[in-house]
Write a protein that holds these residues in place. Structure first.
Motif, mmCIF file in Angstrom:
data_model
loop_
_atom_site.group_PDB
_atom_site.id
_atom_site.type_symbol
_atom_site.label_atom_id
_atom_site.label_comp_id
_atom_site.label_asym_id
_atom_site.label_seq_id
_atom_site.Cartn_x
_atom_site.Cartn_y
_atom_site.Cartn_z
ATOM 1 N N LEU A 41 42.038 0.530 14.223
ATOM 2 C CA LEU A 41 41.594 0.579 15.661
ATOM 3 C C LEU A 41 40.219 1.315 15.841
ATOM 4 N N GLY A 42 40.284 2.371 14.877
ATOM 5 C CA GLY A 42 38.873 2.888 15.174
ATOM 6 C C GLY A 42 37.655 2.213 14.659
ATOM 7 N N LYS A 43 37.841 1.399 13.521
ATOM 8 C CA LYS A 43 36.913 0.272 12.852
ATOM 9 C C LYS A 43 36.397 -0.788 13.978
ATOM 10 N N ALA A 44 37.793 -1.040 14.583
ATOM 11 C CA ALA A 44 37.477 -2.217 15.662
ATOM 12 C C ALA A 44 36.446 -1.731 16.824
ATOM 13 N N LEU A 45 37.011 -0.491 17.277
ATOM 14 C CA LEU A 45 36.288 0.161 18.423
ATOM 15 C C LEU A 45 34.806 0.208 18.018
ATOM 16 N N GLN A 46 34.626 0.882 16.840
ATOM 17 C CA GLN A 46 33.226 1.124 16.349
ATOM 18 C C GLN A 46 32.450 -0.111 16.400
ATOM 19 N N ALA A 47 33.229 -1.235 15.754
ATOM 20 C CA ALA A 47 32.582 -2.554 15.683
ATOM 21 C C ALA A 47 32.098 -3.077 16.895
ATOM 22 N N ALA A 48 32.758 -2.760 17.958
ATOM 23 C CA ALA A 48 32.782 -3.292 19.316
ATOM 24 C C ALA A 48 31.770 -2.587 20.144
ATOM 25 N N GLY A 49 31.265 -1.508 19.515
ATOM 26 C CA GLY A 49 30.258 -0.689 20.021
ATOM 27 C C GLY A 49 30.911 0.647 20.993
ATOM 28 N N ASP A 50 32.218 0.855 20.856
ATOM 29 C CA ASP A 50 32.925 1.767 21.537
ATOM 30 C C ASP A 50 33.003 3.086 20.691
ATOM 31 N N VAL A 51 31.669 3.888 20.350
ATOM 32 C CA VAL A 51 31.714 4.898 19.578
ATOM 33 C C VAL A 51 32.809 5.913 19.997
ATOM 34 N N GLU A 52 32.837 6.545 21.180
ATOM 35 C CA GLU A 52 33.834 7.395 21.664
ATOM 36 C C GLU A 52 35.273 6.955 21.467
ATOM 37 N N GLY A 53 35.394 5.455 21.841
ATOM 38 C CA GLY A 53 37.081 5.253 21.352
ATOM 39 C C GLY A 53 37.124 5.389 20.117
ATOM 40 N N ALA A 54 36.262 4.798 19.187
ATOM 41 C CA ALA A 54 36.236 5.113 17.676
ATOM 42 C C ALA A 54 36.782 6.512 17.176
ATOM 43 N N ARG A 55 35.982 7.307 17.830
ATOM 44 C CA ARG A 55 36.023 8.916 17.468
ATOM 45 C C ARG A 55 37.574 9.337 18.005
ATOM 46 N N GLN A 56 37.816 9.000 19.253
ATOM 47 C CA GLN A 56 39.174 9.351 19.475
ATOM 48 C C GLN A 56 40.444 8.780 18.830
ATOM 49 N N ALA A 57 40.227 7.486 18.330
ATOM 50 C CA ALA A 57 41.133 6.718 17.425
ATOM 51 C C ALA A 57 41.296 7.582 16.032
ATOM 52 N N TRP A 58 40.163 7.699 15.500
ATOM 53 C CA TRP A 58 40.189 8.516 14.182
ATOM 54 C C TRP A 58 40.839 9.702 14.393
ATOM 55 N N GLU A 59 40.487 10.569 15.389
ATOM 56 C CA GLU A 59 41.014 11.913 15.667
ATOM 57 C C GLU A 59 42.380 11.837 15.684
ATOM 58 N N GLN A 60 43.021 10.924 16.439
ATOM 59 C CA GLN A 60 44.546 10.789 16.621
ATOM 60 C C GLN A 60 45.058 10.272 15.277
ATOM 61 N N GLY A 61 44.333 9.482 14.590
ATOM 62 C CA GLY A 61 45.021 8.999 13.411
ATOM 63 C C GLY A 61 45.065 9.846 12.436
ATOM 64 N N ILE A 62 43.872 10.898 12.412
ATOM 65 C CA ILE A 62 43.944 12.037 11.490
ATOM 66 C C ILE A 62 45.246 12.929 11.623
ATOM 67 N N ALA A 63 45.243 13.205 12.914
ATOM 68 C CA ALA A 63 46.608 14.121 13.270
ATOM 69 C C ALA A 63 47.780 13.430 12.856
ATOM 70 N N THR A 64 47.988 12.052 13.232
ATOM 71 C CA THR A 64 49.031 11.129 12.922
ATOM 72 C C THR A 64 49.455 11.329 11.336
ATOM 73 N N ALA A 65 48.539 11.077 10.729
ATOM 74 C CA ALA A 65 48.325 10.862 9.136
ATOM 75 C C ALA A 65 48.668 12.387 8.549
ATOM 76 N N ALA A 66 48.274 13.489 9.246
ATOM 77 C CA ALA A 66 48.481 14.735 8.658
ATOM 78 C C ALA A 66 50.087 15.157 8.956
ATOM 79 N N ALA A 67 50.519 14.990 10.071
ATOM 80 C CA ALA A 67 51.994 15.154 10.425
ATOM 81 C C ALA A 67 52.956 14.177 9.461
ATOM 82 N N GLN A 68 52.549 13.093 8.853
ATOM 83 C CA GLN A 68 53.221 12.373 8.126
ATOM 84 C C GLN A 68 53.069 12.445 6.576
#
Length: 105
Positions: free
Chosen positions: A56-83
Motif C-alpha cells: 500500500l505504501g508503494k502504491a501510494l508513493q507511486a500515485a504521488g501521495d507521499v503522506e499516505g505512503a508515510r502513514q501506510a509504512w508507519e502502520q506497517g512497521i508497527a504491525t510487523a513489529a507486533a507480529q
C-alpha cells in the motif's frame, strides 16, 4: 491474471489474499491508484497483514501521495513489529528513510 481476479471479486469473493493479488497486479501494471484501492481494502479486511501495508505504501508513493505512503509504512512497521515480522519491518523502515530523503520537511 488481473481479469480472473476481478471476475472472482465480481462474483462476491472478497478476502485479503484476493485484494493483495489485485493490488500487486495493478501496481505491476503501473496503475498505482487502482492498486491502492485494493490494498486499502486488504488492510481493512486484515489490519495485521504487513505485506499489504508495505505494498500500500508503494502504491501510494507511486500515485504521488507521499503522506499516505508515510502513514501506510508507519502502520506497517508497527504491525510487523507486533507480529515479529522483522524482514517487513526492516524493508518498510528503509522505504520511510528514502521517502524522507526525497521530500523536504
Amino acid at each position: 491474471m488481473l481479469e480472473s481476479l476481478e471476475k472472482m471479486l465480481a462474483q462476491g469473493i472478497d478476502n485479503p489474499m484476493l485484494r493483495l493479488g489485485l493490488g500487486k497486479g495493478y501496481l505491476d501494471a503501473d496503475q498505482p491508484g487502482r492498486a491502492a484501492e485494493h490494498l486499502r481494502r486488504c488492510v481493512e479486511l486484515n489490519p495485521r497483514y504487513s505485506a499489504a501495508w508495505k505494498l500500500l505504501g508503494k502504491a501510494l508513493q507511486a500515485a504521488g501521495d507521499v503522506e499516505g505512503a508515510r502513514q501506510a509504512w508507519e502502520q506497517g512497521i508497527a504491525t510487523a513489529a507486533a507480529q515479529g515480522d522483522k524482514q517487513a519491518e526492516r524493508e518498510m523502515s528503509v522505504f520511510l528513510k528514502r521517502l524522507g530523503r526525497l521530500t523536504p520537511d
